[in-house]
Design an enzyme around this catalytic site. Structure first.
Site, PDB file in Angstrom:
ATOM      1  N   TYR A   1      17.251  72.315 134.509  1.00 40.15           N
ATOM      2  CA  TYR A   1      17.099  72.894 135.843  1.00 40.15           C
ATOM      3  C   TYR A   1      15.871  72.343 136.551  1.00 40.15           C
ATOM      4  O   TYR A   1      15.951  71.817 137.670  1.00 40.15           O
ATOM      5  CB  TYR A   1      17.008  74.420 135.767  1.00 40.15           C
TER       6      TYR A   1
ATOM      7  N   LYS B   1      15.470  69.841 139.908  1.00 37.76           N
ATOM      8  CA  LYS B   1      14.684  70.173 141.097  1.00 37.76           C
ATOM      9  C   LYS B   1      13.588  69.128 141.339  1.00 37.76           C
ATOM     10  O   LYS B   1      13.279  68.794 142.488  1.00 37.76           O
ATOM     11  CB  LYS B   1      14.064  71.563 140.953  1.00 37.76           C
TER      12      LYS B   1
ATOM     13  N   THR C   1      10.550  74.855 143.276  1.00 37.42           N
ATOM     14  CA  THR C   1      10.105  75.846 142.291  1.00 37.42           C
ATOM     15  C   THR C   1       8.834  75.400 141.585  1.00 37.42           C
ATOM     16  O   THR C   1       8.587  74.188 141.429  1.00 37.42           O
ATOM     17  CB  THR C   1      11.208  76.069 141.239  1.00 37.42           C
ATOM     18  N   ASP C   2       8.056  76.366 141.120  1.00 38.44           N
ATOM     19  CA  ASP C   2       6.867  76.046 140.329  1.00 38.44           C
ATOM     20  C   ASP C   2       7.224  75.451 138.973  1.00 38.44           C
ATOM     21  O   ASP C   2       6.377  74.860 138.293  1.00 38.44           O
ATOM     22  CB  ASP C   2       5.983  77.281 140.147  1.00 38.44           C
ATOM     23  N   GLU C   3       8.487  75.557 138.573  1.00 37.99           N
ATOM     24  CA  GLU C   3       8.885  75.047 137.260  1.00 37.99           C
ATOM     25  C   GLU C   3       8.813  73.528 137.179  1.00 37.99           C
ATOM     26  O   GLU C   3       8.845  72.960 136.082  1.00 37.99           O
ATOM     27  CB  GLU C   3      10.280  75.550 136.894  1.00 37.99           C
TER      28      GLU C   3
END
Length: 317
Positions: free
Chosen positions: A144, A148, A120-122
């Site tokens: 979260y 990741k 994810t870009d997060e």
């Protein structure tokens, strides 16, 4: 070719299963999914006779062993909702980190040709200006995104230490069919359809880059086929919108009044903006094909036509 897709009964995973069935019709497709609240066999009902399904947990060595040898292993399995990670971080660490480690061990011991980690870009954290690039440091804000990030570091370590052939994809916010109604767009669509208020965190000015799920699936497939061993690839839609803009767009499409918008207390550690530089993916020949407005209209129409799918989930909205 044997292709294993973990988390294949989830939102992005089930759409990717369909992508593989369409583009690799002669391959054996195996789905491993724990069938948690967001992973549902109903998501694969129309293709169930064309795949092999294993109910199992990626954290379990015994369950993972059931997939056996394979050519490609795509890891979509994850806990993904930021709000849930804030209230129960442990389950995210278990699934996203320990589960990825279990899969990596299996891939190493069974000579998997390529391991594709869907991320994810997060992991980049909030960025006020410019665009995040694959070489930028990870700066996760939520449990979260931290889980990741940890999973990604394990993937990179197995590539460097053991020579495992790996690819990591980092996508922006996905939307489209089969998305569980805890994420922003399906929540807003289903609540608007029922004339319920649309909760928007803070002032609604947090920005996300939105990508239609099939564009992301195309990107993941492209990176898996053409990407460099050990490579990391950003996959973004180039559709930056504030949460407030998203709400207003959905209300306009559904013919509902903006008075349904309700601002609520902001989420802790809420990142202001994500945006991706996707130059590496474009060098591989990929680009998004679905214009945002067309895709969001298609998504609204899909939910409107699939009441049987979402009715059991309305309590989550």
């Amino acid at each position: 070719m044997k292709i294993v897709i973990t988390g294949g009964a989830g939102f992005i995973g089930c759409n990717f299963v369909r992508k593989m069935l369409d583009t690799r019709p002669d391959s054996e497709i195996v789905v491993l999914d724990k069938l948690t609240y967001a992973g549902r066999k109903e998501n694969l009902a129309d293709v169930s006779d064309r795949i092999s399904f294993i109910k199992g947990d990626i954290c379990s060595k015994e369950d993972v062993a059931r997939i056996g040898d394979c050519d490609l292993l795509f890891n979509f399995a994850a806990e993904t909702h930021v709000d849930r990670s804030i209230t129960d971080a442990g389950v995210f660490v278990r699934t996203d980190v320990i589960g990825t480690h279990t899969l990596l061990e299996h891939a190493q011991n069974h000579e998997v040709s390529r391991f594709v980690q869907v991320s994810t870009d997060e992991v980049y954290g909030s960025i006020r200006i410019g665009f995040s690039r694959e070489g930028d440091p990870m700066s996760p804000s939520s449990p979260y995104s931290a889980s990741k990030s940890g999973a990604e570091m394990l993937v990179q370590a197995y590539h460097t230490t053991y020579g495992l052939d790996t690819i990591i994809t980092r996508s922006s916010n996905n939307f489209g069919p089969y998305q569980y109604p805890e994420k922003l767009i399906p929540v807003l669509i289903l609540r608007a359809m029922q004339n319920q208020s649309l909760p928007i965190y803070g002032n609604g000015l947090n920005v996300r880059d939105w990508i239609y799920v099939m564009d992301n699936c195309d990107g993941i497939a492209c990176a898996a086929e053409k990407g460099k061993n050990g490579g990391i690839y950003n996959i973004g839609g180039g559709n930056e919108r504030t949460n407030l803009e998203i709400a207003r767009t959905i209300l306009q499409i559904l013919g509902k009044p903006e008075t349904l918008i309700r601002f609520v207390e902001d989420r802790p550690g809420h990142d202001l903006r994500y945006a991706l530089d996707c130059s590496r993916m474009r060098e591989l020949g990929w680009k998004p094909h679905y214009p945002f407005m067309d895709a969001i209209k298609q998504t609204c129409a899909w939910y409107a036509k699939n009441r049987e799918w979402y009715s059991p989930l309305l309590a989550a909205v």
